[in-house]
Design a protein around this motif. Structure first.
Motif, PDB file in Angstrom:
ATOM      1  N   VAL A   1       0.864  -1.178   0.000  1.00 43.64           N
ATOM      2  CA  VAL A   1       0.000   0.000   0.000  1.00 43.64           C
ATOM      3  C   VAL A   1       0.899   1.226   0.000  1.00 43.64           C
ATOM      4  O   VAL A   1       1.607   1.491   0.979  1.00 43.64           O
ATOM      5  CB  VAL A   1      -0.929   0.011   1.233  1.00 43.64           C
ATOM      6  CG1 VAL A   1      -1.808   1.248   1.227  1.00 43.64           C
ATOM      7  CG2 VAL A   1      -1.775  -1.254   1.254  1.00 43.64           C
ATOM      8  N   SER A   2       0.886   1.965  -1.095  1.00 43.49           N
ATOM      9  CA  SER A   2       1.765   3.121  -1.203  1.00 43.49           C
ATOM     10  C   SER A   2       1.011   4.437  -1.023  1.00 43.49           C
ATOM     11  O   SER A   2       1.518   5.365  -0.395  1.00 43.49           O
ATOM     12  CB  SER A   2       2.466   3.122  -2.567  1.00 43.49           C
ATOM     13  OG  SER A   2       1.507   3.120  -3.623  1.00 43.49           O
ATOM     14  N   ARG A   3      -0.223   4.519  -1.545  1.00 48.01           N
ATOM     15  CA  ARG A   3      -0.977   5.774  -1.478  1.00 48.01           C
ATOM     16  C   ARG A   3      -1.955   5.779  -0.320  1.00 48.01           C
ATOM     17  O   ARG A   3      -2.141   6.786   0.340  1.00 48.01           O
ATOM     18  CB  ARG A   3      -1.726   5.988  -2.799  1.00 48.01           C
ATOM     19  CG  ARG A   3      -0.787   6.075  -4.009  1.00 48.01           C
ATOM     20  CD  ARG A   3      -1.569   6.171  -5.315  1.00 48.01           C
ATOM     21  NE  ARG A   3      -2.395   7.351  -5.376  1.00 48.01           N
ATOM     22  CZ  ARG A   3      -3.725   7.336  -5.506  1.00 48.01           C
ATOM     23  NH1 ARG A   3      -4.356   6.180  -5.593  1.00 48.01           N
ATOM     24  NH2 ARG A   3      -4.416   8.459  -5.548  1.00 48.01           N
TER      25      ARG A   3
ATOM     26  N   GLN B   1       0.753  -3.529   7.133  1.00 44.26           N
ATOM     27  CA  GLN B   1       0.819  -2.174   6.592  1.00 44.26           C
ATOM     28  C   GLN B   1      -0.178  -1.243   7.258  1.00 44.26           C
ATOM     29  O   GLN B   1      -0.360  -0.109   6.809  1.00 44.26           O
ATOM     30  CB  GLN B   1       0.553  -2.215   5.084  1.00 44.26           C
ATOM     31  CG  GLN B   1       1.543  -3.099   4.331  1.00 44.26           C
ATOM     32  CD  GLN B   1       1.240  -3.167   2.844  1.00 44.26           C
ATOM     33  OE1 GLN B   1       1.526  -2.243   2.097  1.00 44.26           O
ATOM     34  NE2 GLN B   1       0.663  -4.278   2.417  1.00 44.26           N
ATOM     35  N   VAL B   2      -0.815  -1.753   8.321  1.00 45.93           N
ATOM     36  CA  VAL B   2      -1.812  -0.957   9.030  1.00 45.93           C
ATOM     37  C   VAL B   2      -1.380  -0.800  10.477  1.00 45.93           C
ATOM     38  O   VAL B   2      -1.012  -1.770  11.141  1.00 45.93           O
ATOM     39  CB  VAL B   2      -3.204  -1.629   8.971  1.00 45.93           C
ATOM     40  CG1 VAL B   2      -4.222  -0.794   9.740  1.00 45.93           C
ATOM     41  CG2 VAL B   2      -3.646  -1.809   7.528  1.00 45.93           C
ATOM     42  N   GLY B   3      -1.397   0.452  10.957  1.00 49.54           N
ATOM     43  CA  GLY B   3      -1.144   0.704  12.368  1.00 49.54           C
ATOM     44  C   GLY B   3      -2.465   0.889  13.088  1.00 49.54           C
ATOM     45  O   GLY B   3      -3.380   1.530  12.562  1.00 49.54           O
TER      46      GLY B   3
ATOM     47  N   TYR C   1       7.711  -3.415  19.848  1.00 46.27           N
ATOM     48  CA  TYR C   1       6.791  -4.442  19.350  1.00 46.27           C
ATOM     49  C   TYR C   1       6.212  -4.025  17.992  1.00 46.27           C
ATOM     50  O   TYR C   1       5.881  -4.875  17.164  1.00 46.27           O
ATOM     51  CB  TYR C   1       5.673  -4.655  20.360  1.00 46.27           C
ATOM     52  CG  TYR C   1       4.824  -5.869  20.120  1.00 46.27           C
ATOM     53  CD1 TYR C   1       5.240  -7.123  20.556  1.00 46.27           C
ATOM     54  CD2 TYR C   1       3.597  -5.781  19.467  1.00 46.27           C
ATOM     55  CE1 TYR C   1       4.456  -8.252  20.350  1.00 46.27           C
ATOM     56  CE2 TYR C   1       2.815  -6.896  19.253  1.00 46.27           C
ATOM     57  CZ  TYR C   1       3.247  -8.123  19.699  1.00 46.27           C
ATOM     58  OH  TYR C   1       2.466  -9.238  19.489  1.00 46.27           O
ATOM     59  N   GLY C   2       6.103  -2.716  17.758  1.00 43.54           N
ATOM     60  CA  GLY C   2       5.589  -2.239  16.483  1.00 43.54           C
ATOM     61  C   GLY C   2       6.533  -2.511  15.331  1.00 43.54           C
ATOM     62  O   GLY C   2       6.094  -2.693  14.189  1.00 43.54           O
TER      63      GLY C   2
ATOM     64  N   SER D   1       5.952   1.835  13.989  1.00 42.27           N
ATOM     65  CA  SER D   1       5.680   0.907  12.883  1.00 42.27           C
ATOM     66  C   SER D   1       5.586   1.617  11.534  1.00 42.27           C
ATOM     67  O   SER D   1       5.671   0.980  10.489  1.00 42.27           O
ATOM     68  CB  SER D   1       4.383   0.130  13.153  1.00 42.27           C
ATOM     69  OG  SER D   1       3.262   1.001  13.111  1.00 42.27           O
ATOM     70  N   ASN D   2       5.356   2.949  11.558  1.00 44.97           N
ATOM     71  CA  ASN D   2       5.290   3.757  10.339  1.00 44.97           C
ATOM     72  C   ASN D   2       4.355   3.137   9.303  1.00 44.97           C
ATOM     73  O   ASN D   2       4.765   2.803   8.180  1.00 44.97           O
ATOM     74  CB  ASN D   2       6.692   3.930   9.744  1.00 44.97           C
ATOM     75  CG  ASN D   2       6.724   5.006   8.661  1.00 44.97           C
ATOM     76  OD1 ASN D   2       5.911   5.935   8.669  1.00 44.97           O
ATOM     77  ND2 ASN D   2       7.639   4.863   7.718  1.00 44.97           N
ATOM     78  N   PRO D   3       3.077   2.988   9.634  1.00 46.16           N
ATOM     79  CA  PRO D   3       2.150   2.281   8.739  1.00 46.16           C
ATOM     80  C   PRO D   3       1.689   3.140   7.575  1.00 46.16           C
ATOM     81  O   PRO D   3       1.745   4.370   7.623  1.00 46.16           O
ATOM     82  CB  PRO D   3       0.970   1.956   9.663  1.00 46.16           C
ATOM     83  CG  PRO D   3       0.960   3.100  10.636  1.00 46.16           C
ATOM     84  CD  PRO D   3       2.408   3.462  10.867  1.00 46.16           C
TER      85      PRO D   3
END
Length: 656
Positions: free
Chosen positions: A404-406, A484-486, A505-506, A562-564
């Motif tokens: 997922v980029s956008r 890809q989801v936080g 943990y993230g 986690s930088n989602p």
């Protein structure tokens, strides 16, 4: 934009079947029969078949040596008895002459006994021969013991490795179960299956397998020796076998139901205790201690009755088998004595046969005494098998992981319901553009959390599609999607470990600098330095050494690290104070930049800057727009806002 209809709120993580902190209910269970469950349990030993065969061979050898020993002891008895008898006869005459003299004197019974003996008149006991026989017997007993010890060591390894695999399988199964399973299963009941039941299966296998195997082989070996010595007496002993099967079967049929009830009651009581202890503060606040104690007493009484019934029914087996064994012993002793007197058997053979009769009834009694343990273990195994047989999440569709980029999220004609007969979401369509912050507000139970659960594929849709950057989430592997989801939830979850570990943990691969940067950005760094060990402070299992707001900040730092690509905040600032909330909002603004965010909020002050606000009311999306636009429209959102911020002022004015 179409509407979403919610006709009834479905319980969230607590799930149907939970009774809150003041009680619990059990999920219905259908018990299996003893035979198939026991067969399935022992089939789990298949990976250890080589060692199981070795155990079987050692057991056969050990029992064979043990079975030969009484016959040799009977030989030693014959040597002693014949020596004593021969010494009473006059020397210089043959055995045949001595027999004829006894018959002539009218001692026919003694003559019959003498004719069956290997006697040399006038010669006493041959202690050398007796010593040789006893030495051989000693070697047999020592060899049998060594083989039995080796068998026990091998069997211990077999059982423990089997339990190791079962625990690993259960752990793996739990991760493959859908969220709906945990919604409907009381947590204490599930923990009871994973811990108590597996431990009980391990103990039962350890205690019963060796003894059952040895006992059954002993029955076969002893029976063979008994037929070798006297087929007639052996037939008398065999009568106990059908009686044993009949009695044991009748008792097992009754006690198995009691063991099933016992372990169900154990799981039910564990579920109640877990919920009551978790909500201990609430029981104090609302004065419900007496009710909790009464429910505990009722369920404890239920467990007592089930446990008493199971143990009493299975406990009948042992004394019944001892009674049958004693009857057999008396009959064999009487008949054997008559056969010795008639000269058809030697005294040593009768002694050996009586010892064999004891060895024959003893393993039968041991098998019977193991039945209650085996029933308990199989009852626990049934409960573990029910967990292992539970329906899993549908397998991921074949395909590679999508990136997922956008962050464009689109709901297209989505329909979903937790239960088939209760519609929840009907034909919902919405679009969240890349970088947008979409806030979802509305009263409790409107299905706000359900929307984000569908994005995460915690549940699968009944119809419609959800796409991320044009890719249907149903075609994406769950692990790739969720990676890809936080997500930051209202209910914080921290594990037993340091604050540093909980933040990492993230993203476990994060460097120390990245962890500290996330902590500073989310204001964790502000309170960590007041703790004795700083970032190395260990958070206990309940997180009682940090406040609720501090725990929430740690979970936010975890999501920050986690930088989602997609961010979901479900009442993420509900546990922090007003001053900290302002700081966290700044951190959240930085975290939400350049990524699509879904924010579920009850406190409307936290979503004023949202790009799109969806207002849900009575099961429908009744409004959408920006904060200022919705306030100007004077609709549902304005009413919520006024109720939240202007309500107290209006109330004070009306009182004046």
């Amino acid at each position: 934009m179409t509407t979403m209809k919610v006709t009834e709120r479905v319980q969230g993580m607590g799930g149907p079947g939970r009774g809150g902190p003041f009680g619990s209910s059990m999920v219905g269970q259908k018990s299996m029969t003893f035979g198939p469950s026991a067969k399935r349990l022992f089939a789990r030993l298949a990976p250890e078949r080589v060692k199981v065969l070795a155990v079987l061979a050692l057991a056969v050898a050990s029992v064979a040596l043990m079975s030969i020993a009484p016959k040799l002891l009977g030989t030693a008895t014959d040597l002693i008895f014949e020596g004593l008898f021969g010494k009473q006869l006059p020397a210089g005459v043959s055995k045949e002459e001595a027999v004829e003299r006894l018959r002539a004197a009218g001692d026919d019974r003694v003559a019959d006994m003498l004719s069956s003996m290997n006697v040399l008149p006038g010669q006493g006991v041959d202690f050398g021969a007796v010593g040789t026989v006893l030495t051989v017997v000693l070697v047999l007993y020592v060899g049998s013991a060594v083989l039995g010890l080796t068998q026990g060591l091998l069997l211990n390894g077999v059982v423990q490795r089997t339990m190791l695999r079962m625990r690993a399988e259960v752990e793996d199964k739990i991760h493959r179960l859908p969220l709906s399973y945990f919604d409907k299963q009381p947590r204490g009941e599930l923990l009871s299956r994973v811990t108590n039941d597996i431990d009980n299966v391990s103990q039962v296998l350890q205690q019963t397998m060796s003894q059952l195997l040895t006992s059954l082989l002993t029955v076969v070996g002893v029976l063979a020796m008994m037929f070798w010595i006297s087929p007639a007496l052996a037939l008398i002993a065999i009568v106990t076998i059908p009686l044993t099967i009949a009695v044991t079967g009748a008792i097992m049929k009754r006690s198995q139901k009691q063991f099933i009830a016992q372990w169900r009651a154990t799981g039910k009581l564990n579920a109640h205790v877990e919920e009551a202890f978790t909500g201990h503060a609430l029981t104090k606040v609302f004065g419900r201690r007496r009710e909790v104690e009464r429910q505990f007493a009722d369920q404890n009484e239920e467990l007592f009755k089930a446990g008493f019934g199971a143990q009493f029914a299975s406990g009948l087996i042992m004394p019944t088998m001892m009674f049958l064994g004693n009857l057999t012993y008396v009959v064999i002793a009487v008949v054997g004595g008559l056969r010795v007197a008639s000269g058809t058997m030697s005294l040593g053979d009768v002694q050996a046969f009586i010892q064999y009769s004891r060895q024959f009834t003893q393993p039968l009694t041991q098998v019977a005494s193991m039945v209650n343990l085996l029933q308990s273990g199989v009852a626990s195994a049934e409960r573990v098998f029910e967990l292992l047989d539970a329906s899993e999440e549908p397998a991921d569709a074949p395909g590679s992981a999508a990136s997922v980029s956008r962050g464009r999220v689109e709901f297209s004609h989505v329909s979903f319901r937790y239960e088939p007969e209760k519609p929840l979401i009907e034909d919902l369509s919405l679009v969240a553009e890349p970088g947008q912050t979409v806030a979802i507000v509305g009263p409790t139970g409107a299905g706000k959390t359900t929307l984000v659960n569908l994005i995460m594929r915690f549940y699968d849709l009944d119809s419609g599609h959800i796409t991320l950057d044009g890719v249907d989430v149903s075609s994406m592997p769950r692990r790739s999607l969720r990676g890809q989801v936080g997500m930051v939830l209202q209910d914080t979850w921290l594990f037993h470990g340091t604050i540093r570990d909980n933040i990492a943990y993230g993203r476990p691969t994060a460097s120390e600098e990245e962890i500290l940067a996330a902590a500073r950005a989310t204001f964790v760094d502000r309170f960590v330095h007041s703790l004795p060990d700083g970032y190395d402070t260990v958070i206990d299992e309940e997180g009682s050494n940090v406040s609720a707001g501090e725990k929430q900040l740690i979970t936010i730092a975890r999501a920050f690290l986690s930088n989602p690509a997609l961010l979901i905040l479900d009442e993420a600032t509900s546990s922090v104070d007003t001053r900290t909330e302002l700081l966290v909002q700044q951190a959240m603004a930085a975290l939400r930049s350049d990524r699509t965010s879904f924010v579920i909020a009850h406190r409307l002050s936290t979503i004023r800057d949202a790009d799109l606000i969806l207002v849900m009311e009575d099961g429908r999306i009744v409004e959408q727009g920006s904060h200022h636009g919705l306030l100007a429209a004077g609709g549902a959102y304005a009413a919520l806002y006024q109720a939240q911020f202007a309500g107290p002022v209006v109330e004070e004015e009306s009182l004046v």
